[in-house]
Design a protein around this motif. Structure first.
Motif, PDB file in Angstrom:
ATOM      1  N   LEU A 156       0.826  -1.198   0.000  1.00 26.01           N
ATOM      2  CA  LEU A 156       0.000   0.000   0.000  1.00 26.01           C
ATOM      3  C   LEU A 156       0.869   1.261   0.000  1.00 26.01           C
ATOM      4  CD1 LEU A 156      -2.669   1.542   0.210  1.00 26.01           C
ATOM      5  CD2 LEU A 156      -2.592   1.176   2.695  1.00 26.01           C
ATOM      6  N   VAL A 157       1.921   1.272   0.802  1.00 25.89           N
ATOM      7  CA  VAL A 157       2.815   2.430   0.844  1.00 25.89           C
ATOM      8  C   VAL A 157       3.402   2.700  -0.537  1.00 25.89           C
ATOM      9  CG1 VAL A 157       4.947   3.359   1.814  1.00 25.89           C
ATOM     10  CG2 VAL A 157       3.325   2.158   3.292  1.00 25.89           C
ATOM     11  N   ASP A 158       3.777   1.631  -1.233  1.00 23.98           N
ATOM     12  CA  ASP A 158       4.309   1.792  -2.596  1.00 23.98           C
ATOM     13  C   ASP A 158       3.260   2.364  -3.548  1.00 23.98           C
ATOM     14  OD1 ASP A 158       6.776   0.801  -1.824  1.00 23.98           O
ATOM     15  OD2 ASP A 158       6.317  -1.262  -2.428  1.00 23.98           O
ATOM     16  N   LEU A 159       2.007   1.920  -3.376  1.00 20.33           N
ATOM     17  CA  LEU A 159       0.945   2.358  -4.274  1.00 20.33           C
ATOM     18  C   LEU A 159       0.611   3.843  -4.089  1.00 20.33           C
ATOM     19  CD1 LEU A 159      -1.530  -0.674  -4.062  1.00 20.33           C
ATOM     20  CD2 LEU A 159      -0.207   0.023  -6.065  1.00 20.33           C
ATOM     21  N   ILE A 160       0.673   4.338  -2.850  1.00 19.91           N
ATOM     22  CA  ILE A 160       0.220   5.705  -2.584  1.00 19.91           C
ATOM     23  C   ILE A 160       1.363   6.715  -2.577  1.00 19.91           C
ATOM     24  CG2 ILE A 160      -1.768   4.892  -1.282  1.00 19.91           C
ATOM     25  CD1 ILE A 160      -0.289   5.609   1.284  1.00 19.91           C
TER      26      ILE A 160
ATOM     27  N   ILE B   1      -6.955   6.520  -0.470  1.00 17.02           N
ATOM     28  CA  ILE B   1      -5.885   7.443  -0.088  1.00 17.02           C
ATOM     29  C   ILE B   1      -5.498   8.352  -1.248  1.00 17.02           C
ATOM     30  CG2 ILE B   1      -3.517   7.581   0.795  1.00 17.02           C
ATOM     31  CD1 ILE B   1      -4.139   4.943   2.313  1.00 17.02           C
ATOM     32  N   LYS B   2      -5.640   7.876  -2.476  1.00 13.95           N
ATOM     33  CA  LYS B   2      -5.435   8.785  -3.620  1.00 13.95           C
ATOM     34  C   LYS B   2      -6.496   9.888  -3.620  1.00 13.95           C
ATOM     35  CE  LYS B   2      -2.968   5.459  -6.505  1.00 13.95           C
ATOM     36  NZ  LYS B   2      -3.038   4.529  -7.666  1.00 13.95           N
ATOM     37  N   GLY B   3      -7.696   9.581  -3.133  1.00 15.14           N
ATOM     38  CA  GLY B   3      -8.715  10.619  -2.957  1.00 15.14           C
ATOM     39  C   GLY B   3      -8.303  11.623  -1.896  1.00 15.14           C
ATOM     40  N   ILE B   4      -7.672  11.129  -0.830  1.00 19.57           N
ATOM     41  CA  ILE B   4      -7.149  12.030   0.205  1.00 19.57           C
ATOM     42  C   ILE B   4      -6.096  12.953  -0.398  1.00 19.57           C
ATOM     43  CG2 ILE B   4      -5.823  12.122   2.366  1.00 19.57           C
ATOM     44  CD1 ILE B   4      -7.195   9.473   3.149  1.00 19.57           C
ATOM     45  N   ALA B   5      -5.207  12.396  -1.209  1.00 15.28           N
ATOM     46  CA  ALA B   5      -4.184  13.215  -1.858  1.00 15.28           C
ATOM     47  C   ALA B   5      -4.814  14.268  -2.771  1.00 15.28           C
ATOM     48  CB  ALA B   5      -3.229  12.323  -2.650  1.00 15.28           C
ATOM     49  N   GLU B   6      -5.882  13.908  -3.468  1.00 20.00           N
ATOM     50  CA  GLU B   6      -6.561  14.872  -4.323  1.00 20.00           C
ATOM     51  C   GLU B   6      -7.160  16.008  -3.489  1.00 20.00           C
ATOM     52  OE1 GLU B   6      -8.447  16.787  -7.634  1.00 20.00           O
ATOM     53  OE2 GLU B   6      -6.619  15.623  -7.300  1.00 20.00           O
TER      54      GLU B   6
ATOM     55  N   GLY C  68      -7.222  30.008   9.223  1.00 22.71           N
ATOM     56  CA  GLY C  68      -5.955  29.299   9.079  1.00 22.71           C
ATOM     57  C   GLY C  68      -5.720  28.739   7.685  1.00 22.71           C
ATOM     58  N   GLU C  69      -4.484  28.817   7.221  1.00 23.98           N
ATOM     59  CA  GLU C  69      -4.091  28.183   5.965  1.00 23.98           C
ATOM     60  C   GLU C  69      -3.716  26.738   6.238  1.00 23.98           C
ATOM     61  OE1 GLU C  69      -0.582  28.290   2.521  1.00 23.98           O
ATOM     62  OE2 GLU C  69      -0.648  29.865   4.065  1.00 23.98           O
ATOM     63  N   PRO C  70      -4.350  25.755   5.593  1.00 19.14           N
ATOM     64  CA  PRO C  70      -3.968  24.348   5.794  1.00 19.14           C
ATOM     65  C   PRO C  70      -2.548  24.100   5.289  1.00 19.14           C
ATOM     66  CG  PRO C  70      -6.133  24.518   4.784  1.00 19.14           C
ATOM     67  CD  PRO C  70      -5.518  25.884   4.722  1.00 19.14           C
ATOM     68  N   LEU C  71      -1.754  23.423   6.105  1.00 18.23           N
ATOM     69  CA  LEU C  71      -0.348  23.182   5.770  1.00 18.23           C
ATOM     70  C   LEU C  71      -0.049  21.718   5.549  1.00 18.23           C
ATOM     71  CD1 LEU C  71       1.261  25.628   8.351  1.00 18.23           C
ATOM     72  CD2 LEU C  71       0.727  26.073   5.948  1.00 18.23           C
ATOM     73  N   LEU C  72      -0.469  20.870   6.473  1.00 19.11           N
ATOM     74  CA  LEU C  72      -0.215  19.446   6.285  1.00 19.11           C
ATOM     75  C   LEU C  72      -1.380  18.631   6.800  1.00 19.11           C
ATOM     76  CD1 LEU C  72       0.697  18.028   9.195  1.00 19.11           C
ATOM     77  CD2 LEU C  72       2.850  19.146   8.677  1.00 19.11           C
ATOM     78  N   PHE C  73      -1.465  17.398   6.297  1.00 15.49           N
ATOM     79  CA  PHE C  73      -2.592  16.521   6.600  1.00 15.49           C
ATOM     80  C   PHE C  73      -2.073  15.123   6.905  1.00 15.49           C
ATOM     81  CE2 PHE C  73      -6.247  13.807   5.689  1.00 15.49           C
ATOM     82  CZ  PHE C  73      -7.287  14.539   6.248  1.00 15.49           C
ATOM     83  N   LEU C  74      -2.679  14.486   7.898  1.00 17.13           N
ATOM     84  CA  LEU C  74      -2.390  13.099   8.246  1.00 17.13           C
ATOM     85  C   LEU C  74      -3.695  12.313   8.222  1.00 17.13           C
ATOM     86  CD1 LEU C  74      -0.170  13.800  11.400  1.00 17.13           C
ATOM     87  CD2 LEU C  74       0.654  13.246   9.112  1.00 17.13           C
ATOM     88  N   ASP C  75      -3.634  11.087   7.761  1.00 13.62           N
ATOM     89  CA  ASP C  75      -4.846  10.266   7.721  1.00 13.62           C
ATOM     90  C   ASP C  75      -4.678   8.993   8.542  1.00 13.62           C
ATOM     91  OD1 ASP C  75      -4.434   7.702   5.767  1.00 13.62           O
ATOM     92  OD2 ASP C  75      -3.162   9.373   5.143  1.00 13.62           O
ATOM     93  N   TYR C  76      -5.800   8.455   8.993  1.00 19.17           N
ATOM     94  CA  TYR C  76      -5.838   7.175   9.699  1.00 19.17           C
ATOM     95  C   TYR C  76      -6.865   6.301   8.991  1.00 19.17           C
ATOM     96  CZ  TYR C  76      -6.660   3.792  13.468  1.00 19.17           C
ATOM     97  OH  TYR C  76      -6.793   2.640  14.212  1.00 19.17           O
ATOM     98  N   TYR C  77      -6.393   5.170   8.466  1.00 21.41           N
ATOM     99  CA  TYR C  77      -7.239   4.228   7.727  1.00 21.41           C
ATOM    100  C   TYR C  77      -7.233   2.920   8.502  1.00 21.41           C
ATOM    101  CZ  TYR C  77      -8.817   1.260   3.808  1.00 21.41           C
ATOM    102  OH  TYR C  77      -9.506   0.381   3.006  1.00 21.41           O
ATOM    103  N   ALA C  78      -8.400   2.504   8.981  1.00 25.74           N
ATOM    104  CA  ALA C  78      -8.503   1.296   9.799  1.00 25.74           C
ATOM    105  C   ALA C  78      -9.453   0.306   9.150  1.00 25.74           C
ATOM    106  CB  ALA C  78      -8.995   1.637  11.199  1.00 25.74           C
TER     107      ALA C  78
ATOM    108  N   GLY D 173     -12.091  10.127   0.280  1.00 25.51           N
ATOM    109  CA  GLY D 173     -10.853  10.747   0.749  1.00 25.51           C
ATOM    110  C   GLY D 173     -10.900  12.260   0.624  1.00 25.51           C
ATOM    111  N   VAL D 174     -11.511  12.758  -0.455  1.00 26.22           N
ATOM    112  CA  VAL D 174     -11.696  14.204  -0.598  1.00 26.22           C
ATOM    113  C   VAL D 174     -12.570  14.722   0.541  1.00 26.22           C
ATOM    114  CG1 VAL D 174     -12.550  16.060  -2.084  1.00 26.22           C
ATOM    115  CG2 VAL D 174     -11.453  14.045  -3.106  1.00 26.22           C
TER     116      VAL D 174
END
Length: 336
Positions: free
Chosen positions: A22-26, A124-129, A101-111, A85-86
């Motif tokens: 998954l890490v490789d894919l995203i 997670i590609k939706g999250i990136a979008e 506030g200007e958004p700077l960074l984002f972290l996700d939790y997928y369970a 993800g969006v």
């Protein structure tokens, strides 16, 4: 003596190799969200952000967290995972911009109970979008495979966003009696009220792949329209001092969220006839026989963000928002 067969983590239901895949894919999707201050590279134990590189001199940090709620059940049951993800990003970054506030960074939790790397990668590609639209870096996250915690095919999402604003520029500020309240159009129900939405769909007897009775495409496609992200149109207006207050319209609808940008005891005097509710809300209210008061407290009814602006600035703000692609209505007035 009796021999015992050995047990591995995979025997217990956790596949480390699938997680690595998954890490490789995203990886490429995350890398594409890099921005000044963050490189959006995955694999470290924590995410770092350089506020000076992002152009801040005396910043106040802001942080938000949210999820997608039972809208995920629509995605899971219909097999459409591209847009939730969006939604996850939008629910967090729209809260940040509401504080200035200007958004700077984002972290996700997928369970999930059983990791399917291909399906998770779509999410997670939706999250990136969403991060790309908001201008923040997807700086990392956590994937948890927990057999026995989730049913077959189920997963859950949580998001965490960090933002910043220069000291003295946080919202709300200088909200005044008589300020014009502008409503920025939503893209649908966004990510709120889906426990009721799903009950209404159940009552209708329609399947997720049935033609939508209120728009093109299938019912699932219509109800999975991603939450609109308002960051880029609003940020320049905030920095130019043209926005006095913002409220992100989430659970609680217009009636409960709009007062959050006002001094205690103040209210918004809404003109509910100014805008036409999108067809999705007309269908939901009619099919579910939802009382009007409940509809106003459950759904955004076509308004995803509201802004309080000085009367002298209202027309200029509307013009700039419309030029940025937003549909805007004058929906009310602030009353002390």
């Amino acid at each position: 003596m009796t021999s015992k067969s050995s047990l591995t983590y995979r025997d217990a239901g956790v596949d480390i190799d699938e997680g690595a895949r998954l890490v490789d894919l995203i990886g490429p999707a995350a890398k594409a969200t890099a921005r000044p201050g963050a490189n959006a590279a995955l694999g470290g134990f924590a995410a770092a952000f350089d506020l000076k590189a992002a152009g801040f001199t005396d910043p106040i940090l802001l942080a938000t967290t949210d999820g997608v709620g039972t809208k995920l059940k629509v995605a899971i049951e219909s097999g459409r995972h591209e847009t939730v993800g969006v939604d996850l990003v939008a629910m967090c970054v729209n809260d940040l911009i509401a504080q200035g506030g200007e958004p700077l960074l984002f972290l996700d939790y997928y369970a999930t109970g059983k990791l399917n790397a291909d399906e998770a990668a779509v999410v997670i590609k939706g999250i990136a979008e969403g991060c790309r639209i908001a201008g923040c870096a997807l700086a990392g996250g956590e994937t948890a495979e927990m057999p026995g915690m989730y049913g077959s095919g189920d997963y859950d999402l949580a998001g965490f966003a960090m933002g910043a604003a220069e000291r003295g520029t946080l919202l709300p500020r200088d909200v005044a009696d008589g300020d014009v309240v502008l409503g920025l159009a939503s893209s649908g129900p966004h990510s709120n009220g889906y426990s009721l939405v799903r009950r209404i769909v159940e009552r209708s007897g329609l399947a997720w792949d049935a033609p939508s009775p209120f728009s093109g495409g299938t019912l699932a496609e219509a109800l999975l329209a991603p939450t609109r992200i308002y960051v880029k149109p609003l940020l320049p207006l905030i920095r130019d001092g043209l926005i006095n207050g913002l409220a992100h319209i989430t659970g609680g609808g217009l009636t409960e969220n709009a007062p959050r940008m006002l001094p205690k005891g103040w209210r918004v005097e809404f003109d509910w006839a100014v805008w036409k509710r999108p067809a999705v809300f007309e269908w939901l209210v009619a099919t579910g026989d939802v009382p009007e008061e409940d509809a106003r407290r459950t759904f955004n009814l076509g308004i995803g963000m509201v802004a309080a602006v000085a009367p002298k600035d209202a027309d200029a703000v509307i013009a700039r928002l419309e030029a940025a692609g937003e549909k805007v209505f004058k929906i009310g007035v602030v009353r002390a």
